[in-house]
Scaffold this motif. Sequence first.
Motif, PDB file in Angstrom:
ATOM      1  N   HIS A 199     -11.808   4.078 -14.355  1.00 32.83           N
ATOM      2  CA  HIS A 199     -10.615   4.476 -15.227  1.00 32.83           C
ATOM      3  C   HIS A 199      -9.524   3.504 -14.723  1.00 32.83           C
ATOM      4  CE1 HIS A 199      -8.628   7.427 -18.148  1.00 32.83           C
ATOM      5  NE2 HIS A 199      -7.799   6.556 -17.682  1.00 32.83           N
ATOM      6  N   PHE A 200      -9.112   3.414 -13.492  1.00 34.55           N
ATOM      7  CA  PHE A 200      -8.266   2.514 -12.939  1.00 34.55           C
ATOM      8  C   PHE A 200      -8.387   1.115 -13.164  1.00 34.55           C
ATOM      9  CE2 PHE A 200      -6.181   0.165  -9.725  1.00 34.55           C
ATOM     10  CZ  PHE A 200      -4.906   0.608  -9.327  1.00 34.55           C
ATOM     11  N   MET A 201      -9.906   0.443 -13.020  1.00 34.73           N
ATOM     12  CA  MET A 201      -9.984  -0.871 -13.371  1.00 34.73           C
ATOM     13  C   MET A 201      -9.776  -0.989 -14.674  1.00 34.73           C
ATOM     14  SD  MET A 201     -10.951  -1.516 -10.308  1.00 34.73           S
ATOM     15  CE  MET A 201     -11.556  -3.300 -10.544  1.00 34.73           C
ATOM     16  N   GLN A 202     -10.015  -0.389 -15.660  1.00 29.59           N
ATOM     17  CA  GLN A 202     -10.082  -0.556 -16.990  1.00 29.59           C
ATOM     18  C   GLN A 202      -8.097  -0.854 -17.142  1.00 29.59           C
ATOM     19  OE1 GLN A 202     -11.629   2.750 -18.846  1.00 29.59           O
ATOM     20  NE2 GLN A 202     -13.754   1.938 -18.588  1.00 29.59           N
ATOM     21  N   ARG A 203      -7.282   0.121 -16.730  1.00 30.13           N
ATOM     22  CA  ARG A 203      -5.939  -0.163 -16.896  1.00 30.13           C
ATOM     23  C   ARG A 203      -5.545  -1.200 -16.272  1.00 30.13           C
ATOM     24  NH1 ARG A 203      -3.053   4.205 -19.423  1.00 30.13           N
ATOM     25  NH2 ARG A 203      -1.508   4.067 -17.886  1.00 30.13           N
ATOM     26  N   LEU A 204      -6.188  -1.516 -15.234  1.00 26.33           N
ATOM     27  CA  LEU A 204      -5.617  -2.802 -14.663  1.00 26.33           C
ATOM     28  C   LEU A 204      -6.077  -4.214 -15.483  1.00 26.33           C
ATOM     29  CD1 LEU A 204      -4.437  -4.416 -12.188  1.00 26.33           C
ATOM     30  CD2 LEU A 204      -6.666  -4.401 -10.981  1.00 26.33           C
ATOM     31  N   ASP A 205      -7.173  -4.079 -15.701  1.00 28.99           N
ATOM     32  CA  ASP A 205      -7.802  -5.042 -16.899  1.00 28.99           C
ATOM     33  C   ASP A 205      -6.819  -5.348 -18.151  1.00 28.99           C
ATOM     34  OD1 ASP A 205     -10.103  -6.480 -15.622  1.00 28.99           O
ATOM     35  OD2 ASP A 205     -11.256  -5.030 -16.501  1.00 28.99           O
ATOM     36  N   ALA A 244       0.715  -1.048   0.124  1.00 24.92           N
ATOM     37  CA  ALA A 244      -0.087  -0.033   0.063  1.00 24.92           C
ATOM     38  C   ALA A 244       0.931   1.169  -0.065  1.00 24.92           C
ATOM     39  CB  ALA A 244      -0.990   0.057   1.136  1.00 24.92           C
ATOM     40  N   GLY A 245       0.208   2.316  -0.338  1.00 27.42           N
ATOM     41  CA  GLY A 245       1.151   3.673  -0.424  1.00 27.42           C
ATOM     42  C   GLY A 245       0.807   4.271  -1.676  1.00 27.42           C
ATOM     43  N   ARG A 246      -0.097   5.318  -2.083  1.00 22.70           N
ATOM     44  CA  ARG A 246       0.063   5.964  -3.164  1.00 22.70           C
ATOM     45  C   ARG A 246       0.131   5.201  -4.485  1.00 22.70           C
ATOM     46  NH1 ARG A 246       3.364  11.629  -2.531  1.00 22.70           N
ATOM     47  NH2 ARG A 246       3.211  11.533  -0.141  1.00 22.70           N
ATOM     48  N   MET A 247      -0.961   4.378  -4.388  1.00 25.57           N
ATOM     49  CA  MET A 247      -1.115   3.335  -5.567  1.00 25.57           C
ATOM     50  C   MET A 247      -1.774   4.003  -6.804  1.00 25.57           C
ATOM     51  SD  MET A 247       0.362   0.644  -6.080  1.00 25.57           S
ATOM     52  CE  MET A 247       1.146   0.289  -4.349  1.00 25.57           C
ATOM     53  N   GLY A 248      -1.323   4.422  -7.681  1.00 26.23           N
ATOM     54  CA  GLY A 248      -2.038   5.310  -8.614  1.00 26.23           C
ATOM     55  C   GLY A 248      -1.733   4.276  -9.903  1.00 26.23           C
ATOM     56  N   GLU A 249      -2.463   4.762 -11.120  1.00 24.57           N
ATOM     57  CA  GLU A 249      -2.216   4.076 -12.309  1.00 24.57           C
ATOM     58  C   GLU A 249      -0.859   3.994 -12.874  1.00 24.57           C
ATOM     59  OE1 GLU A 249      -4.617   5.733 -15.922  1.00 24.57           O
ATOM     60  OE2 GLU A 249      -6.464   6.114 -14.285  1.00 24.57           O
ATOM     61  N   ASP A 250      -0.114   4.787 -12.421  1.00 25.59           N
ATOM     62  CA  ASP A 250       1.366   4.767 -12.847  1.00 25.59           C
ATOM     63  C   ASP A 250       2.162   3.646 -12.509  1.00 25.59           C
ATOM     64  OD1 ASP A 250       0.830   6.056 -10.583  1.00 25.59           O
ATOM     65  OD2 ASP A 250       2.839   6.557 -10.281  1.00 25.59           O
ATOM     66  N   ARG A 251       1.456   3.076 -11.288  1.00 27.23           N
ATOM     67  CA  ARG A 251       2.539   1.716 -10.705  1.00 27.23           C
ATOM     68  C   ARG A 251       1.605   0.407 -11.250  1.00 27.23           C
ATOM     69  NH1 ARG A 251       5.037   2.400  -4.898  1.00 27.23           N
ATOM     70  NH2 ARG A 251       6.580   1.104  -6.047  1.00 27.23           N
ATOM     71  N   ILE A 252       0.698   0.437 -11.942  1.00 29.31           N
ATOM     72  CA  ILE A 252      -0.213  -0.874 -12.252  1.00 29.31           C
ATOM     73  C   ILE A 252       0.920  -1.773 -13.091  1.00 29.31           C
ATOM     74  CG2 ILE A 252      -2.019  -1.975 -13.526  1.00 29.31           C
ATOM     75  CD1 ILE A 252      -3.634   0.388 -13.165  1.00 29.31           C
ATOM     76  N   GLU A 285       4.073  -1.922 -13.090  1.00 29.08           N
ATOM     77  CA  GLU A 285       5.182  -2.320 -12.209  1.00 29.08           C
ATOM     78  C   GLU A 285       4.781  -3.509 -11.243  1.00 29.08           C
ATOM     79  OE1 GLU A 285       6.240   0.701  -9.864  1.00 29.08           O
ATOM     80  OE2 GLU A 285       7.750   0.050  -8.922  1.00 29.08           O
ATOM     81  N   MET A 286       3.820  -3.099 -10.546  1.00 32.80           N
ATOM     82  CA  MET A 286       3.156  -3.914  -9.465  1.00 32.80           C
ATOM     83  C   MET A 286       2.982  -5.420 -10.158  1.00 32.80           C
ATOM     84  SD  MET A 286       3.108  -2.788  -6.297  1.00 32.80           S
ATOM     85  CE  MET A 286       4.454  -1.772  -6.572  1.00 32.80           C
ATOM     86  N   CYS A 287       1.943  -5.563 -11.258  1.00 29.94           N
ATOM     87  CA  CYS A 287       1.639  -6.656 -11.977  1.00 29.94           C
ATOM     88  C   CYS A 287       2.955  -7.562 -12.358  1.00 29.94           C
ATOM     89  CB  CYS A 287       0.782  -6.344 -13.223  1.00 29.94           C
ATOM     90  SG  CYS A 287      -0.607  -5.677 -12.887  1.00 29.94           S
ATOM     91  N   GLU A 288       3.996  -6.936 -12.524  1.00 25.63           N
ATOM     92  CA  GLU A 288       5.284  -7.473 -12.872  1.00 25.63           C
ATOM     93  C   GLU A 288       5.767  -7.995 -11.821  1.00 25.63           C
ATOM     94  OE1 GLU A 288       6.736  -4.757 -16.722  1.00 25.63           O
ATOM     95  OE2 GLU A 288       7.787  -4.440 -14.806  1.00 25.63           O
ATOM     96  N   VAL A 289       5.747  -7.402 -10.631  1.00 27.64           N
ATOM     97  CA  VAL A 289       6.284  -7.779  -9.176  1.00 27.64           C
ATOM     98  C   VAL A 289       5.259  -9.084  -8.476  1.00 27.64           C
ATOM     99  CG1 VAL A 289       6.783  -7.164  -6.849  1.00 27.64           C
ATOM    100  CG2 VAL A 289       7.635  -5.725  -8.646  1.00 27.64           C
ATOM    101  N   GLY A 306       2.293 -10.485  -9.996  1.00 30.44           N
ATOM    102  CA  GLY A 306       1.533 -11.086 -11.008  1.00 30.44           C
ATOM    103  C   GLY A 306       0.012 -10.968 -10.449  1.00 30.44           C
ATOM    104  N   ARG A 307      -0.712 -12.066 -10.387  1.00 26.03           N
ATOM    105  CA  ARG A 307      -2.128 -11.655 -10.257  1.00 26.03           C
ATOM    106  C   ARG A 307      -2.939 -11.760  -8.901  1.00 26.03           C
ATOM    107  NH1 ARG A 307      -4.329 -15.122 -15.550  1.00 26.03           N
ATOM    108  NH2 ARG A 307      -3.171 -13.541 -17.007  1.00 26.03           N
ATOM    109  N   ASP A 308      -1.843 -12.180  -8.011  1.00 23.19           N
ATOM    110  CA  ASP A 308      -2.245 -12.367  -6.711  1.00 23.19           C
ATOM    111  C   ASP A 308      -2.007 -11.352  -5.679  1.00 23.19           C
ATOM    112  OD1 ASP A 308      -3.914 -14.712  -7.227  1.00 23.19           O
ATOM    113  OD2 ASP A 308      -2.166 -16.081  -6.672  1.00 23.19           O
ATOM    114  N   CYS A 309      -2.528 -10.318  -6.159  1.00 21.62           N
ATOM    115  CA  CYS A 309      -2.284  -9.178  -4.982  1.00 21.62           C
ATOM    116  C   CYS A 309      -3.415  -8.284  -5.014  1.00 21.62           C
ATOM    117  CB  CYS A 309      -1.047  -8.303  -5.492  1.00 21.62           C
ATOM    118  SG  CYS A 309      -1.268  -7.514  -6.768  1.00 21.62           S
ATOM    119  N   VAL A 310      -3.637  -7.485  -3.960  1.00 21.11           N
ATOM    120  CA  VAL A 310      -4.708  -6.550  -3.834  1.00 21.11           C
ATOM    121  C   VAL A 310      -4.078  -4.993  -3.943  1.00 21.11           C
ATOM    122  CG1 VAL A 310      -6.389  -5.545  -2.543  1.00 21.11           C
ATOM    123  CG2 VAL A 310      -6.082  -8.131  -2.336  1.00 21.11           C
ATOM    124  N   PHE A 311      -4.656  -3.989  -4.952  1.00 18.14           N
ATOM    125  CA  PHE A 311      -4.451  -2.856  -4.814  1.00 18.14           C
ATOM    126  C   PHE A 311      -5.170  -2.311  -3.980  1.00 18.14           C
ATOM    127  CE2 PHE A 311      -2.691  -4.250  -9.037  1.00 18.14           C
ATOM    128  CZ  PHE A 311      -1.700  -3.460  -9.272  1.00 18.14           C
TER     129      PHE A 311
END
Lengths: 381, 381
Positions: free
Chosen positions: B369-375, B329-337, B339-343, B345-350
Amino acid sequence: MHGHRLSGDRFSVEYHLTGTELQGRNMAERLCTDQTIEAPLSLLRTCPIPEGLLGRVEDFSRVEETRHLARVSFPIELFGHSFAQMLHTLFGTASLSPQVQVADIQLPTQLPESWPGPRHGISGIRALTDVANRPLVCAVLKPLGLSPEALAELAHSFVLGGVDIIKDDQGLGDHAFCPIEERIQRCLAAIREASRSTGRRCLYFTHVVGSLEAIRTQTQFARQAGADGILLSPGLVGYQALHDLRCDTADALPIMSHPAFLGTYAMAPTQGLAPRVLYGRLPRLAGADITIYPTYGLNFPISRQDCTRIASACTKSWGPLRSIFPTAAGRMGEDRIREMCEVYGRDCVFILGSQIRESPEGIAASCEHFMQRLDKFSAAH
Amino acid sequence: MHGHRLSGDRFSVEYHLTGTELQGRNMAERLCTDQTIEAPLSLLRTCPIPEGLLGRVEDFSRVEETRHLARVSFPIELFGHSFAQMLHTLFGTASLSPQVQVADIQLPTQLPESWPGPRHGISGIRALTDVANRPLVCAVLKPLGLSPEALAELAHSFVLGGVDIIKDDQGLGDHAFCPIEERIQRCLAAIREASRSTGRRCLYFTHVVGSLEAIRTQTQFARQAGADGILLSPGLVGYQALHDLRCDTADALPIMSHPAFLGTYAMAPTQGLAPRVLYGRLPRLAGADITIYPTYGLNFPISRQDCTRIASACTKSWGPLRSIFPTAAGRMGEDRIREMCEVYGRDCVFILGSQIRESPEGIAASCEHFMQRLDKFSAAH
């Protein structure tokens, strides 16, 4: 606006902040929001909150070149009804930051009604032991692994040696090889028998551990069996549980606090909770009557100054809260009596651990010897 | 000898020890006694204890020039019946030493029967949200200070924006300006109404805090009102309380663990509890289904490697315990999606905190908007 007004009564926290003055000032401002709304101020443009809810920087000064002190006040309404919520305001989010240490706590004018502080304190414990004018001596039942019979035998020797208090080691739980109920019953029987022959009272503090329900059950059993107090480790069970036990409507037993699992908070000089807060302010505020912490002069990262500050936090006037016994523990042999009396005066407790038992003269004689030396030194101070 | 035999089943702890090899080896030996009988071995000449009770150094190796790894095993009988006693064996006395860090925990073959671990875990939470193949998104109700109505309105927007979970901020307690019962009822009503219009389920996790009794009462109220889970801060109320809530015989709600007041344990690289233990092993062992911790890349003293280790501790096979969701957690904006997916994978919570609300397009649109980018990003991984 939903129109809630706060009382205006605030408690305040002294934070030590590491960095340049500008960094310190910025950090102080951040604490005002991080420890309350935990959101940027910009969010409040569209979000009305009760006036006065935010933290407020009351003082800011330089302690050292890269260390600043910020006193930040918070409305007591943030505590809600629980001790745990106070901990959150004190250091919840700040615990994640490497530059923040809680250096001290100041009380509001009016403590919440359900926060009565120590029930017995120094004067209450002294009355129970009938020792008015010297440090108290507390021997420890250990090692973990002994049977209830063996621990009771040990307790018997301690009483014959003239100690004021006997406590369980904090490792003693409810183990198959030493069930808590049997331990309590046997130790109390041995203490009573030995007390009849010495003609002096010796208090027994039982270690309780587990869920709040388990420690309540253990405490009630100990009380009904005739134990005089309980030993509790807030690191293992929470300061909230200490507070809960103190507030039980039944005539609560004296409480001794133990530092197990807490040491990390006071490890770094620039982060966490200063020793005086961790081992002095918090246990006193939660309602402990005696607080144990590691002494200076061994391998623990705690200085003589830290120890005197803990003692002040325990014994000096602090709002309506009774003063409590500071108890520096660790290899406390005869060689340290004079020094400890100089540091603490009369209001402290000596913990006799393993060392007392390695003397060739035997446990009772060894305790007796210690008590005589203590009488002599404390009379001189 | 009082003849108690232990089962022989042992759990083991990897400690990182700072110092020379000799100092490391001595420290490892000391842990064997300090974390069990807490007395010198010499005392055992006259004190028979059950065979196998002491810690045992199973492995010792060099990690760096002045850093050694000792794996020390302990008999599971030391836990007694409580999670708190396990914490004592793990790090009770060692917490007072500056050279010791708990680097990892290994389970015994057989966990105590009353230690079932996470009830829901990743698969259970996925089933509840009906999201099989991407990270979940959790929005936060904040700031503290808002009225129940204002929080409910916010919850409504989050649901319209398509998030999977909504949680209280950990600052929300039972405050006069926002009573917990009213908060729960209004937020749930708003979430239900908005869910009917989206046709998708959105889970609500209520923050509970205080004594075990208070958090049980709060949890029962939340459950009866229809909440889907609870948020709990083990730093404020204890890992024991987390464990107790998990073990309640009623069909326990999913539990999300929050790092408030815990950060100090993972502050130093050579002392305390390694992040993977503090934020991964302990919450999983106590029974959390989701564990929140501060992310790398901001000002928190946690590295990308720490985060991947926490994730492994949460998701990789670990005895009989279900895997749980890591949540940086901490300032989780679209810009980190990406990177976080790379670290992770799919088993995490934003966690979507304050940042999502500062977008000019409005809260619901911003979440959408965030959900679309995440998809999009998660489909690519």
